[in-house]
Every structure is written in structure tokens, then in C-alpha cells.
Design an enzyme around this catalytic site. Structure first.
Site, PDB file in Angstrom:
ATOM      1  N   ARG A   1       0.861  -1.184   0.000  1.00 51.82           N
ATOM      2  CA  ARG A   1       0.000   0.000   0.000  1.00 51.82           C
ATOM      3  C   ARG A   1       0.895   1.231   0.000  1.00 51.82           C
ATOM      4  O   ARG A   1       1.744   1.397   0.870  1.00 51.82           O
ATOM      5  CB  ARG A   1      -0.900   0.019   1.240  1.00 51.82           C
ATOM      6  CG  ARG A   1      -1.639   1.337   1.482  1.00 51.82           C
ATOM      7  CD  ARG A   1      -2.644   1.634   0.407  1.00 51.82           C
ATOM      8  NE  ARG A   1      -3.356   2.902   0.660  1.00 51.82           N
ATOM      9  CZ  ARG A   1      -4.155   3.501  -0.208  1.00 51.82           C
ATOM     10  NH1 ARG A   1      -4.343   2.953  -1.414  1.00 51.82           N
ATOM     11  NH2 ARG A   1      -4.770   4.620   0.078  1.00 51.82           N
TER      12      ARG A   1
ATOM     13  N   THR B   1     -13.571  18.444  -5.524  1.00 46.99           N
ATOM     14  CA  THR B   1     -12.159  18.343  -5.147  1.00 46.99           C
ATOM     15  C   THR B   1     -11.212  18.661  -6.304  1.00 46.99           C
ATOM     16  O   THR B   1     -10.152  19.266  -6.108  1.00 46.99           O
ATOM     17  CB  THR B   1     -11.845  16.946  -4.569  1.00 46.99           C
ATOM     18  OG1 THR B   1     -10.477  16.889  -4.179  1.00 46.99           O
ATOM     19  CG2 THR B   1     -12.126  15.831  -5.586  1.00 46.99           C
TER      20      THR B   1
ATOM     21  N   ASP C   1      -4.072  16.108  -9.446  1.00 49.01           N
ATOM     22  CA  ASP C   1      -3.233  15.221  -8.631  1.00 49.01           C
ATOM     23  C   ASP C   1      -1.778  15.554  -8.907  1.00 49.01           C
ATOM     24  O   ASP C   1      -1.276  15.337 -10.003  1.00 49.01           O
ATOM     25  CB  ASP C   1      -3.523  13.757  -8.961  1.00 49.01           C
ATOM     26  CG  ASP C   1      -2.926  12.792  -7.942  1.00 49.01           C
ATOM     27  OD1 ASP C   1      -1.977  13.186  -7.247  1.00 49.01           O
ATOM     28  OD2 ASP C   1      -3.412  11.654  -7.851  1.00 49.01           O
TER      29      ASP C   1
ATOM     30  N   ARG D   1       0.813  14.377  -7.128  1.00 53.49           N
ATOM     31  CA  ARG D   1       1.718  13.387  -6.546  1.00 53.49           C
ATOM     32  C   ARG D   1       2.678  12.812  -7.591  1.00 53.49           C
ATOM     33  O   ARG D   1       2.317  12.631  -8.742  1.00 53.49           O
ATOM     34  CB  ARG D   1       0.918  12.258  -5.900  1.00 53.49           C
ATOM     35  CG  ARG D   1       0.232  12.657  -4.613  1.00 53.49           C
ATOM     36  CD  ARG D   1      -0.647  11.559  -4.083  1.00 53.49           C
ATOM     37  NE  ARG D   1      -1.784  11.295  -4.953  1.00 53.49           N
ATOM     38  CZ  ARG D   1      -2.749  10.436  -4.657  1.00 53.49           C
ATOM     39  NH1 ARG D   1      -2.694   9.760  -3.522  1.00 53.49           N
ATOM     40  NH2 ARG D   1      -3.760  10.247  -5.489  1.00 53.49           N
TER      41      ARG D   1
END
Length: 397
Positions: free
Chosen positions: A250, A315, A327, A329
Site C-alpha cells: 500500500r 475536489t 493530482d 503526486r
């Protein structure tokens, strides 16, 4: 459409010029780039004839200190903080403007015996100081030139010139492609250079290892630093992951509000706990906790995004209104940590297909996607639906 970084490096090593494009959301321009170590009057003449922009010389901080090159201005208000120093000509030149004399100035900048007094100021060569860390810290042509020089094993300095069309407008990608074809020049992007460096360089360091007992079980905790942005990350390892079998993994991005305060705006906290519990049940696996708060935008900006969501934005819209992608990341650092742990084949706990693609881009193989869906709450139903509709998350709502 674009060439491989390896192809550009081979041409640069032969003294040739390449075209480097930056992001369309940045300057959206292309520059001719050559290695300063191999510069010739002919290359300078080519740049000023067909590039038509300003000829600059990206260098490291070390060169600037040795040559006593002060910043051009005390207060830099350029939108991209381009680090111009005072312009210079070598003392051996006359006017300093000819292609021959500009090449002389550049070559003398690289002469280890040269010092500040050997150059007149102002002049016709414009040094630029690249940020340490190169394109991994600042995605500009200045850093790209120095990075390319270093990747070629040459002196860390380049020569760049913006490419302008004959009508005086900036050359964009279609124009640059035509230019590359006309002169048989390799053309690359800064985005690809960033990816190349992240793929080939080790940016993470294993700093400390401890035993960490938790409510979910006892894990082997390994702390990592990284040279890219100084953020610290932690891997919680369960069992023997060195067997070569696919490992349950994860990759969890930090969420202070969800992980610590139990916010109901998201499902981050429950996902974190469920992942730890599942890894504990299987007896083998890794939870990688990445310091990428708010999908990479940081805590305060996440709170600002929450404020916009209270005003009716979803969002994704909230991120975009703040000037961020949906996003932000980056999975490169996480991938390097997983590879440092010796992992190759993953059973990835995720609902996000982009995370799978992000990790597989770094020679990790995702054998299986293991769903990690939490029950929706009244407070996060809209948030989760937006992740499905706009971010492609695989959820059954």
C-alpha cells in the site's frame, strides 16, 4: 515526435546542438542547447542566426563563485526567477559581440585558471546560475543545460538560445518540430529529462530502522530521506519480503486531517487502518507512507481546497482554482523506496489506476490490483463520486 534523451546526449557529446522544450504551462518555448565545453564560433553563429534569442551560459554556483559573478539584480521579480548574473566579456576580446569573441568568452569561463578580474562587465555573454539539483528542483532550460552537460560527462555548463520565429513570435512545438527537421537536430523535452534522471539516479537514502509495535501488529519501520525535496518517508514492513514472490503493498499519501484527526471529508484514515490490518493478516507486506499531503499540494493548500469545496466546488475544481493539477503526486520517490526494499512484483492495494501506471513506469510490476474500498459516509459521498468521475478511481458507490 520527440527524441530519446540518450539520442540527445550522443549528439551533444559530438558538439552538436539539440532543441529542448519546456512545459506548455511554463514558458512553453524551445531553446537551442549545446555544451559549453565544445562551443565553437560556428555554433554561436548558428544559434544567433536561427534562434534569434539571447545567448546565455548556464553554470553551477561553483563557477559563479570562482568568477565572482554577482546577480544581475538585487531583487529578482522574474516570474520564473531566472538567475541572471552580470553579463561579461573576456578581457582578450574587443567588442565581445562577434560569434568568435562570444565563443572565446565562454571557453575562458571554463578555464580553471580564470578569475573574476579576467572578465569585463557588462558584456555580451549572459551567465545563468542553475539551481543545485537541476531539473529535479527547477524545470527550466538553465537547469536542463547543466544537467545535460553533466550527463555527458562534460564540464557542468551549457550554451542556450531561445528560438524565435522569423516574424518575431516565440516558436512553439509545431515550429520547433519544423526547425528540428530542417536542421536535422534532436528535440527533447524537460519533462522527459526529469523522468530520465529519476529513472537513472538514486534519490533516496535509508536513514534508520526500528521495530514499531502498533495496534495492528508489529512492523519493521524504515525511515528514508530524499535529495529531491528533503521530505522524509517511512516504510512499514511485515514479514520476509525478500523471497521474490509478489508482495502486498500500500502506497499511502499523508493525510493529517484523515489519518490523525479522523476527518470524514475523505476515506484516507480508514484506508490506512484497513491496509495495515490486511498486511498484518497476510503476514507479509509493505505500507509506504509518503509525505504528499493533499495529493501533493500541502496541508494549507488542502485546507484552502476544502474551503472552496464548502463554496460548491468539487475536489478537482478546487485544486484547479488554486492553480494546481487534480493530482500533483509523484510516484518516482516511492518507487525508488520500494526498489530499495528489494521489491519487483507487487500486489497493490489501491483504487487508483494512475498509481499503478505511476509505479510501473519505474520498472515495478503490478501483478494484481487489490481493492481497498471503504464504506461511503454522508460527508464524503460527493468527494468519492468525483474521484470516480474525474480521476478514474475504481469504486462501487
Amino acid at each position: 515526435m520527440f527524441h530519446r534523451i540518450e539520442e540527445a546526449l550522443e549528439d551533444l557529446k559530438q558538439g552538436k546542438v539539440v532543441i529542448v522544450c519546456d512545459d506548455e504551462n511554463r514558458e512553453n518555448e524551445g531553446d537551442f542547447i549545446a555544451l559549453a565545453e565544445y562551443i565553437t564560433p560556428e555554433t554561436i553563429n548558428f544559434m544567433i542566426t536561427h534562434g534569434r534569442g539571447l545567448v546565455c551560459v548556464p553554470i553551477t554556483e561553483g563557477y559563479a563563485e570562482r568568477l565572482q559573478l554577482e546577480p544581475m539584480v538585487a531583487h529578482n521579480t522574474d516570474s520564473h526567477h531566472t538567475a541572471f548574473t552580470v553579463s561579461i566579456d573576456h578581457v582578450s576580446t574587443t567588442t565581445g559581440i562577434s560569434a568568435h569573441e562570444r565563443a572565446t568568452t565562454i571557453r575562458e569561463m571554463l578555464n580553471p585558471a580564470s578569475k573574476g578580474a579576467d572578465f569585463n562587465r557588462p558584456g555580451h555573454i549572459f551567465p545563468l546560475i542553475a539551481k543545485e539539483g537541476g531539473v529535479l528542483r527547477r524545470a527550466g532550460h538553465t537547469e536542463a543545460a547543466v544537467d545535460l552537460a553533466q550527463l555527458c560527462g562534460a564540464e557542468p555548463a551549457g550554451v542556450i538560445c531561445e528560438i524565435i520565429n522569423e516574424d518575431g513570435t516565440m516558436a512553439r512545438v509545431p515550429d520547433l518540430l519544423q526547425c528540428a527537421k530542417q536542421f536535422d537536430i534532436k528535440m527533447i523535452t524537460i519533462e522527459d529529462l526529469i523522468a530520465y534522471r529519476r529513472h537513472h539516479e538514486t534519490l533516496v537514502t535509508r536513514e534508520v530502522e526500528i521495530t514499531l509495535p502498533t495496534d495492528f501488529g508489529t512492523f519493521h519501520a524504515i525511515g528514508y530521506s530524499n535529495s529531491l525535496d528533503s521530505k522524509e518517508h517511512i516504510a512499514l514492513v511485515k514479514g520476509d519480503i525478500s523471497t521474490g514472490d509478489p508482495v502486498l503493498v500500500r502506497v499511502h499519501s499523508e493525510c493529517l486531517t484523515g489519518d490523525v484527526f479522523g476527518s470524514c471529508r475523505c476515506d484516507c484514515g480508514p484506508q490506512l487502518h484497513a491496509a495495515l490490518a490486511q498486511i498484518e493478516r497476510e503476514g507479509k507486506g509493505v505500507l509506504l507512507y509518503m509525505r504528499q499531503e493533499g495529493r501533493g499540494i500541502g496541508l494549507l493548500n488542502k485546507l484552502r481546497a476544502y474551503k472552496l469545496q464548502e463554496e460548491g466546488f468539487d475536489t478537482v475544481e478546487a485544486n484547479e482554482k488554486l492553480g494546481f493539477p487534480a493530482d500533483l503526486r509523484d510516484y518516482g520517490i516511492g518507487a525508488q523506496i520500494l526498489k530499495d526494499l528489494g521489491l519487483q512484483h507487487l500486489r497493490l492495494l489501491t483504487n487508483n489506476p494512475r498509481k499503478i501506471a505511476g509505479l510501473q513506469g519505474y520498472d515495478l510490476e503490478v501483478i494484481e490490483r487489490v481493492p481497498l474500498q471503504m464504506p461511503a459516509k454522508e460527508e464524503n459521498k460527493t468527494y468519492l463520486q468525483t474521484k470516480v468521475n474525474k480521476l478514474g478511481h475504481l469504486l462501487n458507490l
